[in-house]
Write a protein that holds these residues in place. Structure first.
Motif, mmCIF file in Angstrom:
data_model
loop_
_atom_site.group_PDB
_atom_site.id
_atom_site.type_symbol
_atom_site.label_atom_id
_atom_site.label_comp_id
_atom_site.label_asym_id
_atom_site.label_seq_id
_atom_site.Cartn_x
_atom_site.Cartn_y
_atom_site.Cartn_z
ATOM 1 N N ILE A 196 0.834 -1.207 0.000
ATOM 2 C CA ILE A 196 0.000 0.000 0.000
ATOM 3 C C ILE A 196 0.869 1.257 0.000
ATOM 4 O O ILE A 196 0.524 2.269 -0.632
ATOM 5 N N LEU A 197 2.006 1.201 0.659
ATOM 6 C CA LEU A 197 2.886 2.369 0.746
ATOM 7 C C LEU A 197 3.398 2.833 -0.612
ATOM 8 O O LEU A 197 3.750 4.008 -0.776
ATOM 9 N N VAL A 198 3.484 1.923 -1.580
ATOM 10 C CA VAL A 198 4.028 2.310 -2.891
ATOM 11 C C VAL A 198 2.925 2.565 -3.919
ATOM 12 O O VAL A 198 3.231 2.872 -5.075
ATOM 13 N N VAL A 379 11.771 -7.305 -13.303
ATOM 14 C CA VAL A 379 10.729 -6.460 -12.726
ATOM 15 C C VAL A 379 10.824 -5.020 -13.204
ATOM 16 O O VAL A 379 9.810 -4.322 -13.357
ATOM 17 N N ARG A 380 12.012 -4.537 -13.486
ATOM 18 C CA ARG A 380 12.164 -3.134 -13.896
ATOM 19 C C ARG A 380 11.598 -2.875 -15.292
ATOM 20 O O ARG A 380 11.332 -1.729 -15.654
ATOM 21 N N ALA A 381 11.408 -3.934 -16.076
ATOM 22 C CA ALA A 381 10.841 -3.780 -17.412
ATOM 23 C C ALA A 381 9.324 -3.749 -17.402
ATOM 24 O O ALA A 381 8.704 -3.574 -18.446
ATOM 25 N N MET A 382 8.715 -3.914 -16.242
ATOM 26 C CA MET A 382 7.259 -3.983 -16.139
ATOM 27 C C MET A 382 6.657 -2.607 -15.893
ATOM 28 O O MET A 382 7.332 -1.673 -15.475
ATOM 29 N N SER A 383 5.370 -2.515 -16.117
ATOM 30 C CA SER A 383 4.643 -1.294 -15.788
ATOM 31 C C SER A 383 4.538 -1.156 -14.273
ATOM 32 O O SER A 383 4.803 -2.100 -13.521
ATOM 33 N N ARG A 387 4.685 -4.127 -11.390
ATOM 34 C CA ARG A 387 5.758 -4.137 -10.376
ATOM 35 C C ARG A 387 5.165 -4.225 -8.982
ATOM 36 O O ARG A 387 5.719 -4.896 -8.102
ATOM 37 N N GLU A 388 4.072 -3.537 -8.754
ATOM 38 C CA GLU A 388 3.426 -3.577 -7.437
ATOM 39 C C GLU A 388 2.880 -4.972 -7.134
ATOM 40 O O GLU A 388 2.943 -5.434 -5.987
ATOM 41 N N VAL A 390 4.189 -7.788 -8.304
ATOM 42 C CA VAL A 390 5.384 -8.590 -8.010
ATOM 43 C C VAL A 390 5.878 -8.302 -6.597
ATOM 44 O O VAL A 390 6.255 -9.221 -5.855
ATOM 45 N N LEU A 391 5.877 -7.031 -6.202
ATOM 46 C CA LEU A 391 6.293 -6.676 -4.845
ATOM 47 C C LEU A 391 5.406 -7.352 -3.813
ATOM 48 O O LEU A 391 5.902 -7.937 -2.834
ATOM 49 N N LEU A 392 4.102 -7.287 -4.024
ATOM 50 C CA LEU A 392 3.159 -7.908 -3.088
ATOM 51 C C LEU A 392 3.435 -9.393 -2.935
ATOM 52 O O LEU A 392 3.553 -9.908 -1.808
ATOM 53 N N CYS A 393 3.547 -10.101 -4.058
ATOM 54 C CA CYS A 393 3.735 -11.555 -3.999
ATOM 55 C C CYS A 393 5.105 -11.922 -3.434
ATOM 56 O O CYS A 393 5.232 -12.903 -2.690
#
Length: 441
Positions: A196-198, A379-383, A387-388, A390-393
């Motif tokens: 949620i912070l990002v 991950v940096r190539a994603m929208s 990315r969010e 991927v971060l969550l999972c």
């Protein structure tokens, strides 16, 4: 692939997953679904709830001491089932539903092929099949976790405070439920809060969402801990954490540091406890002793933790599957000492079917791990939204796997994080094999 074909294929995966999880019910009775003492710690309090004893076991018509080893979520589920075999059948349906949920998550962020890949990986995860066909809380916890990921994924995609607040409230309910099913659920709100912070929303909205998703989980922890203090003078939500920390992880550290067997180290630590101290009646003291062992043996702690991570990521489900399928399996002792390797290999060589099951699981674990690594690398190539996700999972997998990386590590503990892991794996594998047809931005 168009939407109609995707839905048809996903329906096929659901049916296959359900049938695979119903196979153990071909066995008569229910003994094959019982996992040592763990099943008793769920089933006995469930019988106590039915008998009016509250959350406590009942033996010979008499109510026993209140249960503190585990929270009551799964036992309450068992009280709703007419028989334990019915519970296994419902868990099979839960497992198949988890496959669909992982597909739904990815279909919204990536493409239908990625979604189907996640569903297939989840459907044929035999460790999840085994735990789902056992009287333990893992399958129910897994379903709740998958639903949490789905809701937070929806929060990532929606715009507008009026639409995101109801999702946060539903997430808070599920997070509290996860904690009351498995104590490790206490770490999941941190992964949700960090995600949620990002989010690209105002700080005021972020803080509101964090407060909402944290409120009910905090209330569940405080409320159930107060119950344990009131009835048993136990200042924790569950004593199982202290038990695992001392009798398994600390024992594994001692065994490694002193070059002795895990069983000997476990007995040594048991005898070191004063007569009035045990994980059930004084978890704080037991945890203090475990932490002291860790401080005195940091190298052994690091080695045991690294070994535990390997076990969590790659160990096959052996004992439960062999029991359900009628195959031979000589399960390794906790800690997997070197002198245990040859008997295990001999057991596998004597039963080709069990060998095939083990090889399949290890191959799938390697595939999932490779997919996760590839997803994180790219991950940096994603929208931003992807990315969010991927971060969550990634955070979900980390907070659920890390506490179990120790002497008690086993494939069963991996299933806690499996929905998050297969989502990441599908993203990475689709990127690896999808070529130019795979859109990341």
């Amino acid at each position: 692939m168009n939407a109609a074909r995707y839905r048809l294929a996903l329906g096929g995966v659901f049916i296959l997953a359900l049938l695979l999880r119903l196979v153990p019910l071909r066995n008569p009775g229910i003994d094959w679904a019982i996992v040592q003492a763990d099943s008793w710690h769920y089933a006995a309090p469930a019988e106590g709830l039915k008998a009016g004893c509250g959350y406590a076991a009942v033996e010979n018509g008499k109510c026993q001491a209140p249960e503190t080893r585990m929270p009551p979520g799964y036992s309450v589920f068992l009280t709703l089932m007419p028989t334990l075999r019915t519970a296994v059948a419902f868990q099979a349906l839960m497992g198949a539903t988890v496959c669909v949920i992982t597909a739904v998550i990815l279909a919204r962020f990536f493409d239908y092929w990625s979604a189907l890949l996640a569903a297939v990986l989840m459907a044929f995860d035999l460790a999840s099949v085994a735990t789902g066909a056992s009287i333990i809380a893992e399958q129910l916890f897994q379903l709740v976790l998958a639903a949490v990921i789905l809701l937070v994924a929806r929060m990532i995609l929606v715009a507008g405070k009026s639409r995101i607040i109801p999702l946060a409230i539903a997430t808070s309910v599920l997070l509290a439920l996860a904690i009351m099913i498995r104590p490790t659920g206490i770490f999941v709100p941190f992964a949700v809060g960090a995600t949620i912070l990002v989010l690209p929303i105002s700080w005021r909205t972020r803080l509101s969402l964090i407060l909402i998703v944290s409120f009910l989980p905090a209330a569940a922890v405080i409320g159930w801990t107060a119950r344990n203090v009131s009835c048993c003078h136990v200042r924790t939500i569950a004593t199982s954490g202290a038990n695992d920390l001392y009798r398994f992880k600390a024992a594994a550290v001692v065994a490694f540091a002193e070059h002795e067997s895990f069983i000997v180290a476990q007995h040594q630590l048991e005898h070191a406890l004063p007569p009035h101290v045990s994980p059930d009646n004084d978890p704080a003291e037991v945890e203090r002793r475990a932490i002291q062992i860790f401080r005195e043996r940091p190298i052994a702690l690091a080695a045991v933790t690294a070994e535990g991570v390997g076990v969590l990521l790659f160990a096959p489900a052996g004992s439960s599957l062999s029991r359900m399928l009628g195959l031979q399996w000589r399960a390794p002792n906790p800690g997997f000492p070197k002198d245990d390797i040859q008997p295990v290999l001999s057991s596998l060589s004597s039963d080709p079917s069990m060998l095939a099951v083990v090889v399949f699981q290890i191959a799938q674990c390697i595939l999932v791990a490779g997919g996760i690594i590839f997803a994180l690398i790219n991950v940096r190539a994603m929208s931003t939204a992807k990315r969010e996700l991927v971060l969550l999972c990634a955070l979900m997998a980390m907070v659920l796997l890390a506490p179990n990386a120790g002497g008690s590590a086993k494939s069963r503990m991996r299933t806690h994080a499996e929905p998050a892991m297969v989502v990441l794996a599908a993203i990475g594998l689709r990127r690896a094999f999808g070529g130019s047809h795979f859109e990341y931005n």
